[in-house]
Design a protein around this motif. Sequence first.
Motif, PDB file in Angstrom:
ATOM      1  N   PRO A   1      38.020  28.662  44.538  1.00 36.13           N
ATOM      2  CA  PRO A   1      38.184  28.287  43.119  1.00 36.13           C
ATOM      3  C   PRO A   1      39.547  28.719  42.573  1.00 36.13           C
ATOM      4  O   PRO A   1      40.181  27.982  41.814  1.00 36.13           O
ATOM      5  N   ALA A   2      40.004  29.885  42.996  1.00 41.23           N
ATOM      6  CA  ALA A   2      41.305  30.362  42.514  1.00 41.23           C
ATOM      7  C   ALA A   2      42.416  29.450  43.007  1.00 41.23           C
ATOM      8  O   ALA A   2      43.362  29.153  42.279  1.00 41.23           O
TER       9      ALA A   2
ATOM     10  N   MET B   1      40.651  30.903  37.805  1.00 41.06           N
ATOM     11  CA  MET B   1      41.368  32.045  38.375  1.00 41.06           C
ATOM     12  C   MET B   1      40.997  33.364  37.723  1.00 41.06           C
ATOM     13  O   MET B   1      41.367  34.433  38.200  1.00 41.06           O
TER      14      MET B   1
ATOM     15  N   SER C   1      40.493  33.085  47.516  1.00 44.34           N
ATOM     16  CA  SER C   1      39.348  32.393  46.908  1.00 44.34           C
ATOM     17  C   SER C   1      39.629  30.910  46.695  1.00 44.34           C
ATOM     18  O   SER C   1      40.706  30.537  46.213  1.00 44.34           O
TER      19      SER C   1
ATOM     20  N   LYS D   1      38.726  35.991  39.850  1.00 41.39           N
ATOM     21  CA  LYS D   1      39.231  36.304  41.181  1.00 41.39           C
ATOM     22  C   LYS D   1      40.675  36.791  41.153  1.00 41.39           C
ATOM     23  O   LYS D   1      41.081  37.578  41.994  1.00 41.39           O
ATOM     24  N   VAL D   2      41.464  36.275  40.240  1.00 43.35           N
ATOM     25  CA  VAL D   2      42.882  36.622  40.273  1.00 43.35           C
ATOM     26  C   VAL D   2      43.274  37.528  39.102  1.00 43.35           C
ATOM     27  O   VAL D   2      43.730  38.651  39.287  1.00 43.35           O
ATOM     28  N   PHE D   3      43.046  37.021  37.880  1.00 42.62           N
ATOM     29  CA  PHE D   3      43.559  37.774  36.731  1.00 42.62           C
ATOM     30  C   PHE D   3      42.879  39.132  36.589  1.00 42.62           C
ATOM     31  O   PHE D   3      43.530  40.136  36.285  1.00 42.62           O
TER      32      PHE D   3
ATOM     33  N   GLY E   1      42.300  26.461  40.868  1.00 44.02           N
ATOM     34  CA  GLY E   1      42.822  26.877  39.559  1.00 44.02           C
ATOM     35  C   GLY E   1      44.339  26.964  39.571  1.00 44.02           C
ATOM     36  O   GLY E   1      45.009  26.489  38.656  1.00 44.02           O
TER      37      GLY E   1
ATOM     38  N   GLU F   1      46.026  37.276  45.746  1.00 47.14           N
ATOM     39  CA  GLU F   1      44.661  37.112  45.231  1.00 47.14           C
ATOM     40  C   GLU F   1      44.219  35.651  45.290  1.00 47.14           C
ATOM     41  O   GLU F   1      43.060  35.353  45.596  1.00 47.14           O
TER      42      GLU F   1
END
Lengths: 339, 339
Positions: free
Chosen positions: B259-260, A267, B257, A270-272, B263, B253
């Motif tokens: 992978p996210a 993550m 994605s 893409k996220v954090f 995750g 977010e």
Amino acid sequence: MSPDKGMIRVAIDAMGGDFGPEPIIEGCIQAIDERRFQPILVGDREAILSFLPQYYLEQVEIVEAGDVIDMHDQATNALRRKDSSIYKAVELVREGKADAVVSAGHSGATMTLATLRIGRLPHISKPALATLMPNVNNAKTLVLDVGAVVECKPHNLYEFGVMGEVYAQEVMKISSPRVGLLANGEEESKGNELTKEAFPLMKKIPGFLGNVEGRDIFNGSVEVVVTDGFTGNILLKTSEGVADAIFTMMRQEIRKSLPAKIGALLMKKKVFARLKKQVDYAEYGGAPLLGVNGCAIVSHGSSNAKAIKNAIFQAINYSESNVNKKIEELLIRNNGAQD
Amino acid sequence: MSPDKGMIRVAIDAMGGDFGPEPIIEGCIQAIDERRFQPILVGDREAILSFLPQYYLEQVEIVEAGDVIDMHDQATNALRRKDSSIYKAVELVREGKADAVVSAGHSGATMTLATLRIGRLPHISKPALATLMPNVNNAKTLVLDVGAVVECKPHNLYEFGVMGEVYAQEVMKISSPRVGLLANGEEESKGNELTKEAFPLMKKIPGFLGNVEGRDIFNGSVEVVVTDGFTGNILLKTSEGVADAIFTMMRQEIRKSLPAKIGALLMKKKVFARLKKQVDYAEYGGAPLLGVNGCAIVSHGSSNAKAIKNAIFQAINYSESNVNKKIEELLIRNNGAQD
């Protein structure tokens, strides 16, 4: 260096900030690389030159200042420290030699000097510090005042509302911003003495939609939130505190479990990273002090180069806009309507 | 049902709350399963019986009330609505037939009735609503007032500090709680007129450590934070707003994605569930109204069964403690020291 007519001239306090001149000059360089403007670095010439690559030398003007007001100094002394970098940077705006000033130094000193030396806009009793906070619409909410006027009168809140609405229109480019008065409930009957007295005055603001609550800053239901400088400062630091605490708690939990560690890695980018970008004040630059007869941007003491760069961009956008003229116009129009 | 001497008797407003009696009665049942106490459900008998399994019937007392004060009613009418569930539940405490009252109904009505019908503790001018907020030490910070007294005087803040300190000691079991006065900066010179006048009074509180800022609520540097009900209510809703916004942004977010998404699945149980537990108000139960001569717990209108269960536990812990007696003792000791 030949001055280019029409270029916005930004006086930058090169000495203010918790980390000395380095991130400030680095931020200035990043800004030069991206946009056309006339930077004026104010501070100790030798210190500035030691961080400024030769290549940029002819693009910047340097104004010598031998003194620095640091975080532990009293804001009230700022007026007497005439050789300080922030005093001299503000003077450049007062004298018409710069259009805007950016400082990450002592924010109290910056606000005092900008208010008293540059002066207030006509019809504005007290300038307000305005900050941008992220909301879930991937946009920003403007909150003011976050610390300039701790003890407010009802007409101060009204003026803050006018300035916030015009800033949202002219600088943030929101055509019909919604303006809310922060209170302990949405009903008109809610509020403290101050907000209850301000409420009828606020009705003169075209986008005023009534009382809003703390959560409305973040849920995208309003573009401008008006409050006194005491409450605004507390809510700003509370918000930072909640965000920090959530990320800290998350790290604590991630550390305890291998699947969570792998999950966090997946993550990360893409996220954090994107989330950090949304809540990172460095992305916002600084807080404009609305209501001064010029442009003053107050940056966080711990600003990194990116924050300084964005503060300079804010100063350019502000100076290129008609925000000060439009604030005056709206105040005059409302005063006329009242008579 | 034979009354058991020494058991704490908790009057529960079965009709208050956004979702009607169901989550309240379910929360009461969960509480009965975990702890010994005497529940008294107040409300429409038929509605209560329709949600209460036969098995629990002999463990609870039911007190009939034909009226419900809902969210849109004015708190000021509460005193006249004598057949309402909250009025009758409060009366049980006033008459000594219950030790505590828990309500997820109209919080203004609950506070008004508890203050005026049960009455205040001696030496307390105004009761304060106290809430627990999570901090990074995996502990809680007590913040008061979060909405009972919108317009405060300096001595109100002092009394809030005394009540907060004693509650932290007697109910939260913190031996030497640190008490901070919320302001726009840590220096003694910071604050608005109200906090500056309260500051010297606060010095009489043993654990008082001076001014604190919004972020200190969450970083574990203080156990009790004192503020007026206007600011406290705004900071409470701001905190909820920030937390909600961060989780919303994170979900936005994650959705973008693959992978996210994977995750997030890996982090779900270990991280998100625990984090949710830390920031979820349902874990805290409700907010005690400190300063009434008894025990009143004000729960969130949208309380689920778990929140009600925890509010009941709070009421039991409060009633079993010496908090009210110790508040009086500290106030008398301080008054004596002053003379």
